[in-house]
Design a protein around this motif. Structure first.
Motif, PDB file in Angstrom:
ATOM      1  N   ALA A  45       0.663  -1.847   5.441  1.00 27.25           N
ATOM      2  CA  ALA A  45       0.028  -3.106   5.063  1.00 27.25           C
ATOM      3  C   ALA A  45       0.428  -3.511   3.650  1.00 27.25           C
ATOM      4  CB  ALA A  45      -1.484  -2.966   5.158  1.00 27.25           C
ATOM      5  N   ASN A  85      -0.660   4.340   0.173  1.00 27.08           N
ATOM      6  CA  ASN A  85      -1.543   5.437   0.542  1.00 27.08           C
ATOM      7  C   ASN A  85      -1.109   6.089   1.865  1.00 27.08           C
ATOM      8  OD1 ASN A  85      -4.068   7.045   0.248  1.00 27.08           O
ATOM      9  ND2 ASN A  85      -4.476   5.443  -1.251  1.00 27.08           N
ATOM     10  N   VAL A  86      -1.824   7.143   2.233  1.00 24.32           N
ATOM     11  CA  VAL A  86      -1.343   8.052   3.284  1.00 24.32           C
ATOM     12  C   VAL A  86      -1.006   7.352   4.603  1.00 24.32           C
ATOM     13  CG1 VAL A  86      -1.932  10.074   4.671  1.00 24.32           C
ATOM     14  CG2 VAL A  86      -2.564   9.976   2.264  1.00 24.32           C
ATOM     15  N   SER A  87      -1.927   6.585   5.155  1.00 23.59           N
ATOM     16  CA  SER A  87      -1.682   5.978   6.480  1.00 23.59           C
ATOM     17  C   SER A  87      -0.454   5.079   6.457  1.00 23.59           C
ATOM     18  CB  SER A  87      -2.901   5.168   6.928  1.00 23.59           C
ATOM     19  OG  SER A  87      -4.001   6.016   7.089  1.00 23.59           O
ATOM     20  N   CYS A  88      -0.319   4.319   5.400  1.00 26.94           N
ATOM     21  CA  CYS A  88       0.829   3.412   5.309  1.00 26.94           C
ATOM     22  C   CYS A  88       2.127   4.183   5.116  1.00 26.94           C
ATOM     23  CB  CYS A  88       0.606   2.400   4.188  1.00 26.94           C
ATOM     24  SG  CYS A  88      -0.609   1.134   4.648  1.00 26.94           S
ATOM     25  N   CYS A 102      -5.084   2.200  -1.064  1.00 21.10           N
ATOM     26  CA  CYS A 102      -5.465   1.705   0.258  1.00 21.10           C
ATOM     27  C   CYS A 102      -6.047   0.286   0.220  1.00 21.10           C
ATOM     28  CB  CYS A 102      -6.471   2.662   0.886  1.00 21.10           C
ATOM     29  SG  CYS A 102      -7.004   2.162   2.527  1.00 21.10           S
ATOM     30  N   LEU A 103      -5.496  -0.565   1.080  1.00 20.98           N
ATOM     31  CA  LEU A 103      -5.962  -1.950   1.173  1.00 20.98           C
ATOM     32  C   LEU A 103      -7.054  -2.103   2.226  1.00 20.98           C
ATOM     33  CD1 LEU A 103      -2.510  -3.768   0.956  1.00 20.98           C
ATOM     34  CD2 LEU A 103      -4.297  -3.786  -0.788  1.00 20.98           C
ATOM     35  N   GLY A 104      -7.471  -0.992   2.809  1.00 18.76           N
ATOM     36  CA  GLY A 104      -8.518  -1.048   3.826  1.00 18.76           C
ATOM     37  C   GLY A 104      -7.995  -1.556   5.153  1.00 18.76           C
ATOM     38  N   SER A 105      -6.720  -1.446   5.354  1.00 19.02           N
ATOM     39  CA  SER A 105      -6.104  -1.938   6.584  1.00 19.02           C
ATOM     40  C   SER A 105      -5.303  -0.821   7.256  1.00 19.02           C
ATOM     41  CB  SER A 105      -5.199  -3.136   6.239  1.00 19.02           C
ATOM     42  OG  SER A 105      -4.809  -3.801   7.397  1.00 19.02           O
ATOM     43  N   CYS A 106      -5.830   0.404   7.159  1.00 17.06           N
ATOM     44  CA  CYS A 106      -5.108   1.596   7.635  1.00 17.06           C
ATOM     45  C   CYS A 106      -4.801   1.516   9.130  1.00 17.06           C
ATOM     46  CB  CYS A 106      -5.928   2.849   7.360  1.00 17.06           C
ATOM     47  SG  CYS A 106      -6.700   2.880   5.746  1.00 17.06           S
ATOM     48  N   CYS A 158       0.826  -1.204   0.000  1.00 16.63           N
ATOM     49  CA  CYS A 158       0.000   0.000   0.000  1.00 16.63           C
ATOM     50  C   CYS A 158       0.859   1.252   0.000  1.00 16.63           C
ATOM     51  CB  CYS A 158      -0.914  -0.007   1.225  1.00 16.63           C
ATOM     52  SG  CYS A 158      -1.869   1.523   1.365  1.00 16.63           S
TER      53      CYS A 158
HETATM   54  S1  FES Z   1      -3.563   3.547   3.701  1.00 17.50           S
HETATM   55 FE1  FES Z   1      -2.583   1.614   3.588  1.00 17.50          FE
HETATM   56  S2  FES Z   1      -4.152   0.230   4.095  1.00 17.50           S
HETATM   57 FE2  FES Z   1      -5.144   2.152   4.080  1.00 17.50          FE
END
Ligand code: FES
Length: 156
Positions: A132, A84-87, A123-127, A82
């Motif tokens: 993840a 995306n932002v959180s990761c 995003c893998l939905g595992s933020c 992933c």
């Molecule tokens: S940002 Fe990585 S799983 Fe949501």
């Protein structure tokens, strides 16, 4: 050219018959084809379209929207990290560099032995358990470089 087997064609017809809308089981049908061939391409879209009556453009747009459908051949283990932002805030960029160094590939590439493909995905939905990654259909969460080393060493 990849061809849907008679068994696959029968399974698709059977699945589609369970739904009142011919487009409703499209994700499931694409999963079946992706599992069978390892990736999807124009030949497959064409055959699914003729078999199901769903427009090829609809099949193509659906298959290319989701990262879970491969648009090209991938290695035995498909690492989808992933981006995306959180990761990224939790260290995914460092993990990306570690994987690239360890496997000697860049995102989008496959190792020479065809064992690993690395893809960056949304995003893998595992933020909540970032960073993840998925490898094939399995989730790997709360990753760090040591976990990556252990995970990769266990994949034969
Ligand atoms: S940002 Fe990585 S799983 Fe949501």
């Amino acid at each position: 050219m990849k061809t849907l087997t008679e068994e696959m064609r029968n399974r698709i017809i059977e699945v589609q018959a369970r739904y009142p809308d011919k487009e409703a089981p499209l994700l499931m049908i694409l999963h079946m084809a992706n599992d069978e061939f390892g990736f999807l391409d124009d030949d497959i879209y064409e055959q699914i379209s003729k078999l199901t009556g769903v427009a090829k453009s609809k099949i193509y747009s659906t298959a290319t929207f989701y990262s879970m459908y491969n648009q090209r051949p991938v290695g035995k283990y498909h690492l989808q990290l992933c981006k995306n932002v959180s990761c990224m805030l939790a260290g995914a960029d460092d993990i990306l560099g570690h994987i690239c160094n360890k496997l000697n590939i860049t995102p989008g590439a496959t190792t020479r032995d065809n064992k690993f493909t690395l893809t960056l995905v949304e995003c893998l939905g595992s933020c909540g358990s970032a960073p993840a990654m998925m490898i094939n259909k399995e989730y790997y969460e709360n990753l760090d470089n040591a976990k990556i080393d252990k995970i990769l060493s266990e994949l034969n």
